[in-house]
Design an enzyme around this catalytic site. Structure first.
Site, PDB file in Angstrom:
ATOM      1  N   HIS A  12       0.838  -1.204   0.000  1.00  0.00           N
ATOM      2  CA  HIS A  12       0.000   0.000   0.000  1.00  0.00           C
ATOM      3  C   HIS A  12       0.876   1.258   0.000  1.00  0.00           C
ATOM      4  O   HIS A  12       1.709   1.422   0.883  1.00  0.00           O
ATOM      5  CB  HIS A  12      -0.892  -0.020   1.247  1.00  0.00           C
ATOM      6  N   HIS A  54      -1.301  11.165  -1.981  1.00  0.00           N
ATOM      7  CA  HIS A  54      -2.617  10.744  -1.486  1.00  0.00           C
ATOM      8  C   HIS A  54      -3.529  11.905  -1.109  1.00  0.00           C
ATOM      9  O   HIS A  54      -4.695  11.958  -1.509  1.00  0.00           O
ATOM     10  CB  HIS A  54      -2.423   9.820  -0.275  1.00  0.00           C
TER      11      HIS A  54
HETATM   12  O1  G3P Z   1      -6.730   1.279  -3.101  1.00  0.00           O
HETATM   13  C1  G3P Z   1      -6.805   0.908  -1.772  1.00  0.00           C
HETATM   14  C2  G3P Z   1      -6.608   2.080  -0.845  1.00  0.00           C
HETATM   15  O2  G3P Z   1      -5.441   2.756  -1.217  1.00  0.00           O
HETATM   16  C3  G3P Z   1      -7.777   3.025  -0.863  1.00  0.00           C
HETATM   17  O3  G3P Z   1      -7.722   3.969   0.154  1.00  0.00           O
HETATM   18  O4  G3P Z   1      -7.293   6.208   1.034  1.00  0.00           O
HETATM   19  O5  G3P Z   1      -5.510   4.490   1.131  1.00  0.00           O
HETATM   20  O6  G3P Z   1      -6.153   5.527  -1.034  1.00  0.00           O
HETATM   21  P1  G3P Z   1      -6.616   5.094   0.319  1.00  0.00           P
HETATM   22 MG    MG Z   2      -4.902   4.468  -2.404  1.00  0.00          MG
END
Ligand code: G3P
Ligand code: MG
Length: 254
Positions: A12, A54
């Protein structure tokens, strides 16, 4: 239909437990750990340069401030995106999409490109992201997975690059999820693994496509989700999750 193998664990924002999220250092860390896929967030600067970031604001992850959508790339390129995480990451930059894709390709990984538009830029973000990505991504490699919470961005992805598989991001279970999954011809359902219930997973399983759960750092929760039928886990510490869930069959195919 594109064929893709999605591993059981996806890093992630790179491997953001160990390096500042969505930076080249985070991508290299994931690769160093042997992680096969990473997820990164793509948005546009004021002057429409696709970057990996992000938040809508620069404050949390850089030494700058203000909104990304109101800041030109020239300014963004000068910011430090590593110091907030740790002194050893001083000098780390917000990567362009091009820089990030080149690292991902060079390191032999695949990627889930999450379209993360600033409000009002849903169409443009998807168009620019796909324009850059399709020009850079090698034709002989399996395609990236494109995902978004934004239905407008997913609609644009269908228009611009229908052949690349799409993941429908679902934060909360709603009765109309299936209608949207079918409309976008979603190859994956990317769900909030921290709040989802077993009953909801059973409903998602009926769609007969891989279920990807974000963002899970607790191996016990990862194992529970996989025992319910989840195929893959997004994790900030993908190595920890991978090592703990080795007993499950590796990989899913769509
Ligand atoms: O794509 C999975 C996850 O990244 C979605 O949430 O807020 O971490 O981008 P976020
Ligand atoms: Mg994401």
């Amino acid at each position: 239909m594109s064929k893709l193998i999605i591993p059981k664990v996806i890093g992630h924002r790179g491997a953001c437990a160990y390096a500042p999220e969505n930076t080249l250092a985070s991508l290299h860390t994931a690769a160093d750990l042997g992680i096969e896929w990473v997820e990164i967030d793509v948005k546009l600067t004021r002057d429409s340069v696709p970057i990996i970031f992000h938040d809508e604001e620069l404050n949390r992850c850089t030494n700058g401030s203000g909104r990304v959508a109101e800041t030109d790339f020239k300014t963004i390129a000068e910011l430090d995106a590593g110091l907030w995480f740790g002194d050893s990451f001083m000098g780390e930059k917000i990567p362009t999409l091009e820089d990030a894709l080149n690292v991902i390709i060079d390191r032999g990984m695949n990627v889930n490109l999450e379209i993360k538009p600033c409000p009002g830029r849903e169409v443009e973000t998807a168009e620019v992201m796909l324009d850059f990505s399709t020009r850079i991504w090698p034709d002989d490699q399996p395609p990236p997975l494109i995902s978004s919470f934004s239905h407008v961005s997913l609609e644009t992805a269908i228009d611009v690059m229908p052949e690349w598989p799409r993941g429908l991001l679902i934060d909360e279970f709603t009765p109309d999820w299936r209608k949207f999954a079918k409309h976008f011809d979603a190859h994956t359902l990317d769900i909030n693994g921290n709040t989802v219930t077993q009953e909801q997973i059973e409903a998602y399983l009926d769609y007969a496509k891989p279920i990807l759960a974000y963002t899970i750092n607790d191996p016990a929760r990862a194992k529970l989700l996989m025992s319910w039928g989840v195929s893959s886990i997004f994790s900030d510490c993908p190595d920890v999750i991978r090592d703990e869930i080795e007993q499950f069959h590796w990989g899913v195919q769509t």
